[in-house]
Motif scaffolding. Structure first.
Motif, PDB file in Angstrom:
ATOM      1  N   ILE A 204       0.830  -1.204   0.000  1.00 38.57           N
ATOM      2  CA  ILE A 204       0.000   0.000   0.000  1.00 38.57           C
ATOM      3  C   ILE A 204       0.867   1.257   0.000  1.00 38.57           C
ATOM      4  O   ILE A 204       0.515   2.256  -0.614  1.00 38.57           O
ATOM      5  CB  ILE A 204      -0.996   0.000   1.185  1.00 38.57           C
ATOM      6  N   ALA A 207       1.987   1.739  -3.609  1.00 41.57           N
ATOM      7  CA  ALA A 207       0.863   2.213  -4.420  1.00 41.57           C
ATOM      8  C   ALA A 207       0.494   3.637  -4.077  1.00 41.57           C
ATOM      9  O   ALA A 207       0.198   4.457  -4.962  1.00 41.57           O
ATOM     10  CB  ALA A 207      -0.334   1.290  -4.214  1.00 41.57           C
ATOM     11  N   PHE A 208       0.531   3.967  -2.772  1.00 43.03           N
ATOM     12  CA  PHE A 208       0.176   5.315  -2.320  1.00 43.03           C
ATOM     13  C   PHE A 208       1.139   6.361  -2.881  1.00 43.03           C
ATOM     14  O   PHE A 208       0.716   7.398  -3.399  1.00 43.03           O
ATOM     15  CB  PHE A 208       0.182   5.365  -0.789  1.00 43.03           C
ATOM     16  N   LYS A 228      -7.741   7.502  -2.725  1.00 43.65           N
ATOM     17  CA  LYS A 228      -8.538   6.491  -2.023  1.00 43.65           C
ATOM     18  C   LYS A 228      -9.293   5.588  -3.009  1.00 43.65           C
ATOM     19  O   LYS A 228      -9.327   4.364  -2.856  1.00 43.65           O
ATOM     20  CB  LYS A 228      -9.522   7.169  -1.070  1.00 43.65           C
ATOM     21  N   LEU A 231      -6.801   3.239  -4.783  1.00 37.94           N
ATOM     22  CA  LEU A 231      -6.341   2.165  -3.902  1.00 37.94           C
ATOM     23  C   LEU A 231      -7.437   1.117  -3.691  1.00 37.94           C
ATOM     24  O   LEU A 231      -7.165  -0.079  -3.665  1.00 37.94           O
ATOM     25  CB  LEU A 231      -5.907   2.739  -2.544  1.00 37.94           C
ATOM     26  N   TYR A 232      -8.655   1.595  -3.578  1.00 41.97           N
ATOM     27  CA  TYR A 232      -9.784   0.670  -3.390  1.00 41.97           C
ATOM     28  C   TYR A 232      -9.957  -0.222  -4.617  1.00 41.97           C
ATOM     29  O   TYR A 232     -10.202  -1.418  -4.508  1.00 41.97           O
ATOM     30  CB  TYR A 232     -11.060   1.467  -3.109  1.00 41.97           C
ATOM     31  N   GLN A 234      -7.675  -1.142  -6.522  1.00 42.52           N
ATOM     32  CA  GLN A 234      -6.546  -2.079  -6.538  1.00 42.52           C
ATOM     33  C   GLN A 234      -6.721  -3.224  -5.549  1.00 42.52           C
ATOM     34  O   GLN A 234      -5.903  -4.137  -5.495  1.00 42.52           O
ATOM     35  CB  GLN A 234      -5.235  -1.343  -6.263  1.00 42.52           C
ATOM     36  N   PHE A 236      -7.354  -2.894  -2.021  1.00 41.10           N
ATOM     37  CA  PHE A 236      -7.094  -2.647  -0.611  1.00 41.10           C
ATOM     38  C   PHE A 236      -8.407  -2.344   0.108  1.00 41.10           C
ATOM     39  O   PHE A 236      -9.312  -1.716  -0.450  1.00 41.10           O
ATOM     40  CB  PHE A 236      -6.125  -1.475  -0.440  1.00 41.10           C
ATOM     41  N   ILE A 241      -7.076   1.606   3.959  1.00 42.36           N
ATOM     42  CA  ILE A 241      -6.749   2.860   3.259  1.00 42.36           C
ATOM     43  C   ILE A 241      -6.873   4.041   4.212  1.00 42.36           C
ATOM     44  O   ILE A 241      -5.979   4.902   4.293  1.00 42.36           O
ATOM     45  CB  ILE A 241      -7.675   3.047   2.039  1.00 42.36           C
TER      46      ILE A 241
END
Length: 253
Positions: A204, A207-208, A228, A231-232, A234, A236, A241
């Motif tokens: 994470i 990715a972040f 957000k 990431l969701y 992807q 997570f 998150i």
């Protein structure tokens, strides 16, 4: 014309008739009682060669059935040999009576071969592709893979996906394409995936940082929302998150 010579060859015999040589099947020689010295006129020769063409197809057809085939596959093979419809019907009927052709037994053999590799729907597709009639397919018992749970357990252990959502999505797709149903695989994937420890922190974070750079020129709220959402997508979890944003300390959640 008189047969001057009869010589054994790999398939049948080669006869010399005047200035010409002809390769004839065993069945042809027996049918027309051909031997050295026999007189054969043009009309007889025409009949002999016509009969021999069919005898060649019969021999090849029998060799083709050394390994089991469906009726449809066999018919396609005969058509490729330029057999006429009458001969095709004759051979299918004859070989079916002799049990050289049996779609039900062939289907059972296919099921035995694939039932520990694929789910029922995939096996059903294979049977259809082999030309097995639908009535036979539906009359056979549905297969179940006794090793499915072990396969899923192993797949979960080998999964390198960073989080539960991504792992489940990939595993589901993997087994659905093999013909297993969602009802079969879902409980087993959940059973073993829930015990798998995902080391997500580094994933994470990576990715972040990538997304943060991508949206660094956006207003703070827009940037936060876009990161957000990405990431969701992807895989997570939303709680994870939110927790990461809190830990970053530079954005309010």
């Amino acid at each position: 014309m008189k047969v001057d010579q009869v010589k054994r060859i790999r398939y049948g015999y080669e006869i010399t008739l005047g200035d010409h040589k002809y390769k004839l099947e065993d069945e042809t020689l027996l049918e027309f009682h051909i031997n050295k010295g026999k007189e054969i006129n043009d009309k007889d020769l025409s009949k002999i060669l016509e009969f021999n063409d069919k005898a060649i197809i019969k021999r090849k057809a029998l060799l083709y059935l050394k390994r089991p085939k469906s009726v449809k596959t066999f018919k396609t093979y005969l058509e490729g040999l330029m057999a006429d419809e009458a001969l095709i019907h004759e051979l299918i009927s004859s070989f079916t009576k002799m049990k050289y052709l049996d779609d039900r037994e062939y289907a059972k053999m296919i099921i035995d071969t694939y039932q520990n590799r694929y789910g029922y729907s995939r096996i059903k597709d294979i049977l259809r592709q082999k030309g097995i009639p639908l009535a036979i397919i539906e009359s056979l018992p549905k297969t179940s893979d006794a090793s499915l749970e072990e396969k899923i357990k192993k797949a979960v252990l080998l999964s390198k996906k960073p989080n539960y959502s991504k792992a489940k999505e990939t595993l589901s797709r993997q087994f659905l394409t093999k013909g297993y149903t969602y009802e079969e695989i879902n409980p087993l994937i959940d059973k073993y995936l829930k015990t798998k420890i995902f080391i997500q922190e580094n994933h994470i974070k990576k990715a972040f940082l990538k997304l943060y750079k991508k949206y660094e020129d956006e207003p703070l709220k827009v940037q936060k929302d876009k990161i957000k959402q990405a990431l969701y997508r992807q895989g997570f979890d939303i709680e994870q998150i939110d927790q990461y944003f809190i830990e970053m300390g530079n954005m309010d959640v």
